[in-house]
Design a protein around this motif. Sequence first.
Motif, PDB file in Angstrom:
ATOM      1  N   ALA A   7     -65.443 -23.194 -25.892  1.00  0.00           N
ATOM      2  CA  ALA A   7     -64.679 -21.990 -26.216  1.00  0.00           C
ATOM      3  C   ALA A   7     -64.139 -22.047 -27.633  1.00  0.00           C
ATOM      4  O   ALA A   7     -64.161 -21.043 -28.366  1.00  0.00           O
ATOM      5  N   GLU A   8     -63.638 -23.205 -28.046  1.00  0.00           N
ATOM      6  CA  GLU A   8     -63.087 -23.314 -29.398  1.00  0.00           C
ATOM      7  C   GLU A   8     -64.174 -23.155 -30.452  1.00  0.00           C
ATOM      8  O   GLU A   8     -63.944 -22.559 -31.512  1.00  0.00           O
TER       9      GLU A   8
ATOM     10  N   VAL B 194     -64.867 -19.315 -30.463  1.00  0.00           N
ATOM     11  CA  VAL B 194     -63.777 -18.448 -30.932  1.00  0.00           C
ATOM     12  C   VAL B 194     -63.284 -18.836 -32.322  1.00  0.00           C
ATOM     13  O   VAL B 194     -63.002 -17.967 -33.163  1.00  0.00           O
ATOM     14  N   CYS B 195     -63.174 -20.141 -32.564  1.00  0.00           N
ATOM     15  CA  CYS B 195     -62.551 -20.608 -33.810  1.00  0.00           C
ATOM     16  C   CYS B 195     -63.550 -21.202 -34.799  1.00  0.00           C
ATOM     17  O   CYS B 195     -63.180 -21.501 -35.942  1.00  0.00           O
TER      18      CYS B 195
ATOM     19  N   SER C  21     -52.735 -21.636 -30.770  1.00  0.00           N
ATOM     20  CA  SER C  21     -54.125 -21.215 -30.604  1.00  0.00           C
ATOM     21  C   SER C  21     -54.171 -19.759 -30.155  1.00  0.00           C
ATOM     22  O   SER C  21     -53.259 -19.287 -29.460  1.00  0.00           O
ATOM     23  N   PRO C  22     -55.216 -19.032 -30.522  1.00  0.00           N
ATOM     24  CA  PRO C  22     -55.318 -17.637 -30.087  1.00  0.00           C
ATOM     25  C   PRO C  22     -55.500 -17.529 -28.579  1.00  0.00           C
ATOM     26  O   PRO C  22     -56.149 -18.374 -27.954  1.00  0.00           O
ATOM     27  N   ALA C  23     -54.909 -16.504 -27.990  1.00  0.00           N
ATOM     28  CA  ALA C  23     -55.011 -16.313 -26.542  1.00  0.00           C
ATOM     29  C   ALA C  23     -56.462 -16.167 -26.102  1.00  0.00           C
ATOM     30  O   ALA C  23     -56.831 -16.560 -24.983  1.00  0.00           O
ATOM     31  N   ARG C  24     -57.300 -15.621 -26.999  1.00  0.00           N
ATOM     32  CA  ARG C  24     -58.709 -15.419 -26.660  1.00  0.00           C
ATOM     33  C   ARG C  24     -59.414 -16.743 -26.394  1.00  0.00           C
ATOM     34  O   ARG C  24     -60.387 -16.799 -25.620  1.00  0.00           O
ATOM     35  N   LEU C  25     -58.944 -17.814 -27.015  1.00  0.00           N
ATOM     36  CA  LEU C  25     -59.543 -19.132 -26.790  1.00  0.00           C
ATOM     37  C   LEU C  25     -59.432 -19.518 -25.326  1.00  0.00           C
ATOM     38  O   LEU C  25     -60.419 -19.941 -24.695  1.00  0.00           O
TER      39      LEU C  25
ATOM     40  N   ALA D 231     -58.750 -17.555 -22.724  1.00  0.00           N
ATOM     41  CA  ALA D 231     -59.456 -16.607 -21.858  1.00  0.00           C
ATOM     42  C   ALA D 231     -60.943 -16.942 -21.807  1.00  0.00           C
ATOM     43  O   ALA D 231     -61.573 -16.896 -20.741  1.00  0.00           O
ATOM     44  N   THR D 232     -61.504 -17.310 -22.961  1.00  0.00           N
ATOM     45  CA  THR D 232     -62.920 -17.692 -23.009  1.00  0.00           C
ATOM     46  C   THR D 232     -63.159 -18.988 -22.242  1.00  0.00           C
ATOM     47  O   THR D 232     -64.132 -19.119 -21.491  1.00  0.00           O
TER      48      THR D 232
ATOM     49  N   GLN E 199     -63.153 -18.336 -18.516  1.00  0.00           N
ATOM     50  CA  GLN E 199     -64.379 -17.696 -18.051  1.00  0.00           C
ATOM     51  C   GLN E 199     -65.521 -18.707 -17.971  1.00  0.00           C
ATOM     52  O   GLN E 199     -66.303 -18.710 -17.009  1.00  0.00           O
TER      53      GLN E 199
END
Length: 276
Positions: free
Chosen positions: A136-137, A140-141, A207-211, A213-214, A217
């Motif tokens: 995920a990181e 996303v990052c 860290s971004p919340a999207r990290l 969430a990904t 999932q």
Amino acid sequence: MSQPPLLVDRDQLARNRQRAMHMGGDFFLHEEARFEIQDRLDMVNKSFTSPAVITGFPELWAEYFPEAKVVPDDDILSLEEGAHDLLIHAMSLHWANDPVGQLIQCNRALQPDGLMITAFFGDQTLNELRACLGQAETMVCGGLSPRVLPMGELRDLGALLQRASFALPVADKTVRKVSYPSLSRMVEDLRAMGEGNALNGRLRTPSPARLFATAEQLYKDHFSEDGRLIATFDMVFLTGWAPDESQPKPLMPGSARMRLADALHTEEFKLPEGSA
């Protein structure tokens, strides 16, 4: 010569543990370790009169072993040389910056023929979380940061006992699978165990919340059963004895008085010349 950077931020680890105790803690894996250790002690035909416990949670383990001296898992252990016939290193060796040094200190604190048992997390612990956070990181990052403590394999961990000069070394493990309804609940449980991220190289900014969430999932896609996230905990147990002349010694090569085939009541077949 400069010292290599330390893997673990001991100050952050102390804060994590204090927070866990303040939260009331969720120490079910410590309880399992206690039962496993007690089982191993029950199998030893020896009584112990001067036990000690080394742990990051002294108050908890003092309740488990009220007759023992309980000391924190500091880099320098508060143990006198040759003072104990039993040492239990409880659920903290995976956080040691120098695990061999910890074991050497334990050996020195034991009386001859004294027993040491360690219980701590091994290499497959949270492998699912490590994989999902890493992927995920990256997605996303665009990179990775240390989020889950690296842990040793059983074979390598068993070798630590020999490096620390223990006799009759034994390494084994049990595997516990725990399910969680969500990633946030898993993280909450880890914090309640004092097992949050205390790596020196950890990311120091939010860290971004999207990290997450990904990562959740990905976890659901690859490591879930009936909608619940599965987390692995490897519980490693190392057992070793302080050397003593009374302990059994291996026989010298060629000193056997009976052929193996005779002992097994079977016929010996010789390999033809030149065969491997």
